[in-house]
Design a protein around this motif. Structure first.
Motif, PDB file in Angstrom:
ATOM      1  N   ARG A  73      46.215  21.933 -64.873  1.00  0.00           N
ATOM      2  CA  ARG A  73      47.441  21.736 -65.118  1.00  0.00           C
ATOM      3  C   ARG A  73      48.086  21.544 -66.515  1.00  0.00           C
ATOM      4  N   ASN A  87      49.456  30.202 -60.441  1.00  0.00           N
ATOM      5  CA  ASN A  87      49.837  27.974 -59.711  1.00  0.00           C
ATOM      6  C   ASN A  87      50.147  26.772 -61.061  1.00  0.00           C
ATOM      7  N   ARG A  88      49.373  27.049 -61.320  1.00  0.00           N
ATOM      8  CA  ARG A  88      48.511  25.498 -62.249  1.00  0.00           C
ATOM      9  C   ARG A  88      49.380  25.930 -64.225  1.00  0.00           C
TER      10      ARG A  88
END
Length: 241
Positions: A81, A110-111
């Motif tokens: 991330r 998403n990260r």
């Protein structure tokens, strides 16, 4: 036919389409494509091993010569991330597809991975960024030795001290070249081998065979010395001292 079989057939069809497209681009312009087939998944995993082994901290990663994105698709889900990914690809048609892949990949979204595609040769890349990992998809034996020297010097310069470069070389090409190459081509290949041997001697930390690729390949890992390493003669190392 169940849903799983349909999905598998669809994936196989996509893979065949990418391979055919890659081959057409290779015929169109070998210099910007560099190979005649995209990297297999096993080779992609070997090339991206430093990313998967780095742990959870955000990384700055460069992928050079990304082609149709065979390695990119393996690389993006591995990025922690908050990481940064720069993708360099000289072929303009590949670059458009890579931009679409990088901006829409769910793992990147998403990260919160920052991703950017640069249509450029890596030796001409205009950036002040330094990278923890560089993944090279360029078969360097396709280039003149002076250009290989420029590419390798640029790779080392773009790494953070302690950063890792991975690249591949097809197995068996030296024997094939000795049988088929003209004398000028044989001399060029020998000169490229000398350039690569010098970098391997100085920076290599490992080499692995990837038999499950077409053709089989070796993956090399090279590491940029840390700034306090007395053997570091690159521009960054000289500045640090």
């Amino acid at each position: 036919m169940n849903e799983k079989t349909t999905d598998t057939d669809h994936m196989k069809a996509q893979l065949r389409a990418r391979r055919c497209w890659f081959l057409l681009e290779a015929v169109r312009d070998l210099r910007t494509t560099g190979a005649v087939a995209p990297s297999g998944r096993t080779l992609a995993r070997a090339l991206t091993a430093p990313v998967s082994e780095a742990g959870p901290r955000p990384l700055s990663v460069l992928e050079a010569g990304a082609g149709t994105g065979a390695v990119t698709r393996v690389l993006i889900p591995l990025l922690p991330r908050g990481s940064r990914l720069d993708i360099v690809e000289a072929n303009p048609r590949f670059a458009v597809r890579l931009h679409q892949l990088a901006t829409t990949h769910p793992a990147r979204v998403n990260r919160s991975v920052e991703a950017k595609v640069h249509q450029s040769y890596v030796q001409d890349l205009d950036t002040d960024e330094r990278y923890d990992v560089i993944v090279s998809g360029l078969p360097l034996t396709n280039f003149p030795p002076a250009e290989v020297e420029r590419i390798m010097a640029r790779y080392i310069d773009l790494l953070h001290p302690g950063g890792t470069l991975t690249y591949f070389a097809y197995q068996g090409t030296r024997a094939a070249r000795s049988l088929t190459a003209s004398r000028p081509e044989a001399r060029r290949h020998a000169a490229v081998d000398e350039v690569m041997a010098a970098y391997q001697s100085r920076y290599a930390t490992g080499r692995w065979a990837v038999w499950a690729n077409l053709p089989p390949a070796h993956v090399w890992q090279l590491r940029r010395p840390r700034a306090d390493d007395p053997n570091d003669q690159s521009p960054q190392g000289q500045k640090a001292r």
